[in-house]
Design an enzyme around this catalytic site. Structure first.
Site, short mmCIF file in Angstrom:
data_model
loop_
_atom_site.label_atom_id
_atom_site.label_comp_id
_atom_site.label_asym_id
_atom_site.label_seq_id
_atom_site.Cartn_x
_atom_site.Cartn_y
_atom_site.Cartn_z
N GLY A 39 32.52 55.56 27.62
CA GLY A 39 31.60 56.09 28.62
C GLY A 39 31.96 55.69 30.03
O GLY A 39 31.78 56.47 30.99
N GLY A 88 36.70 48.12 28.02
CA GLY A 88 35.88 47.16 28.75
C GLY A 88 35.04 46.28 27.85
O GLY A 88 34.81 45.11 28.14
N GLU A 111 43.47 52.03 26.48
CA GLU A 111 43.58 52.61 27.81
C GLU A 111 44.86 53.41 28.05
O GLU A 111 44.85 54.43 28.75
CB GLU A 111 43.47 51.51 28.87
CG GLU A 111 42.06 51.03 29.14
CD GLU A 111 41.63 49.93 28.19
OE1 GLU A 111 40.63 49.25 28.47
OE2 GLU A 111 42.28 49.74 27.15
N ASP A 119 43.47 46.79 31.28
CA ASP A 119 42.98 46.15 32.49
C ASP A 119 41.78 45.26 32.21
O ASP A 119 41.51 44.93 31.06
CB ASP A 119 42.64 47.22 33.55
CG ASP A 119 41.40 48.02 33.20
OD1 ASP A 119 41.09 48.16 32.00
OD2 ASP A 119 40.73 48.52 34.13
#
Length: 348
Positions: A39, A88, A111, A119
């Site tokens: 999201g 994340g 990613e 990241d």
């Protein structure tokens, strides 16, 4: 937490918690079945599509700062990974002092598959995995189970999901202010488990042989040779080659270099470097792969992205190096909350 707004709220909350003297424990978990599973990047894609680049930059600054706060938080932080834990969400978990995995955990750093790079500190913790497991996970988006997370050190405890309601209830009222006491509490509820026979962790010798090379081209060549030597159409080699060949070539190269550099950097240095990379990515000066990847794989779900450059041979060294440099002297670097961390020592 499952959105950028949640992360912004968490960052503000953690700022206050670091200053507080009465708080004893802080814990995070996903919303429903997932812990940040796509999201966030869709939100970033929409911001970029609307020309709201500065807001997009602020999202990165907030999220990276939150990762740093979590990693340097001086009181017990427990992350519960009970379901899909990707991108994340992986950072929100791994950067904490205690990570709980369950039989429902699915962990990945995908990613690169959408034109981005590992990241939010991912290059740092991937580079600290045994051997070259980090390169494999970062370049292929390979998934790990709860048992595998415990075995490779990402998870500190494995607790069956049926016990989590009790754990969460006790965490809300637990009078534990030091790490050893929290370890004792979690250990009482945890189990010793091991990866099954099909686990990637049982292929560590082959994995290291293939992913221990300096370039993506060499990695692919090693996988091809390994598949030919096996003479059995090795399923792992075939599927891994397929993932690499479908991934954006530029993302593969910058991600490999990022993980390799991270082995010699602190978390702070990694986050600042990753921020530079992300600023270059959203500038779209070199490639539009990030927006193309999110659009085709997460928004429209057509799964037919057109990468630019389209092949490894067309990715130049200058392109790759540009991701590790500032876009311009006017572009601010990432500032991390070091001062707040130092000031918090007086309250511990």
């Amino acid at each position: 937490m499952s959105s950028l707004n949640d992360c912004n709220d968490a960052d503000n909350m953690l700022t206050n918690l670091v200053k507080a003297t009465g708080l004893l424990v802080f814990y995070t978990k996903g919303n429903g079945r997932s812990f940040c599973a796509g999201g966030d990047v869709v939100t970033l894609y929409r911001l970029l599509s609307e020309g709201r680049v500065e807001e997009c930059k602020e999202c990165f600054r907030t999220f990276y700062s939150l990762m740093y706060r979590l990693n340097t938080y001086l009181k017990p932080h427990v992350a519960i990974m009970n379901g899909i834990t990707m991108g994340g969400g992986a950072g929100l978990s791994v950067h904490g002092s205690f990570c709980i995995a369950t039989e429902k955990t699915v962990f990945a750093i995908p990613e690169v598959l959408i034109g981005s790079h590992p990241d939010a500190g991912a290059s740092y913790y991937l580079s600290h995995l045994p051997g070259h497991l980090g390169e494999y996970l970062g370049l292929t988006g390979g998934r790990l189970s709860g048992e595998e997370l415990l075995a490779c050190g990402f998870a500190t405890h494995y607790i069956p999901s049926a016990r989590l309601p009790l754990i969460e209830e006790q965490l809300r009222t637990l009078a534990v202010h030091d790490f050893s006491a929290m370890e004792t509490f979690l250990a009482k509820h945890s189990e010793h488990v091991y990866p099954n026979e099909n686990s990637i962790l049982h292929r560590v010798e082959t994995l290291n042989k293939c992913f221990g090379h300096d370039t993506v081209e060499e990695i692919i060549g090693a996988l091809v040779r390994e598949s030919e030597v096996a003479e059995t159409n090795d399923e792992w080699c075939i599927s891994t080659l397929k993932k690499l060949r479908e991934a954006p070539p530029l993302s593969l190269k910058i991600s490999l270099k990022s993980i390799q550099k991270a082995r010699f950097e602190t978390l702070e240095e990694c986050l600042k470097r990753e921020y530079r990379m992300s600023m270059r990515m959203i500038s779209r000066q070199i490639s539009n792969d990030f927006c193309e990847g999110v659009r085709t794989r997460l928004v429209e779900k057509s799964f037919a992205p057109k990468w630019d450059p389209p092949c490894l041979e067309q990715v130049t060294e200058e392109m790759v190096n540009a991701y590790f440099e500032r876009i311009s002297v006017d572009e601010p670097e990432l500032e991390l909350p070091n001062k707040l961390r130092k000031a918090s020592h007086a309250n511990v």
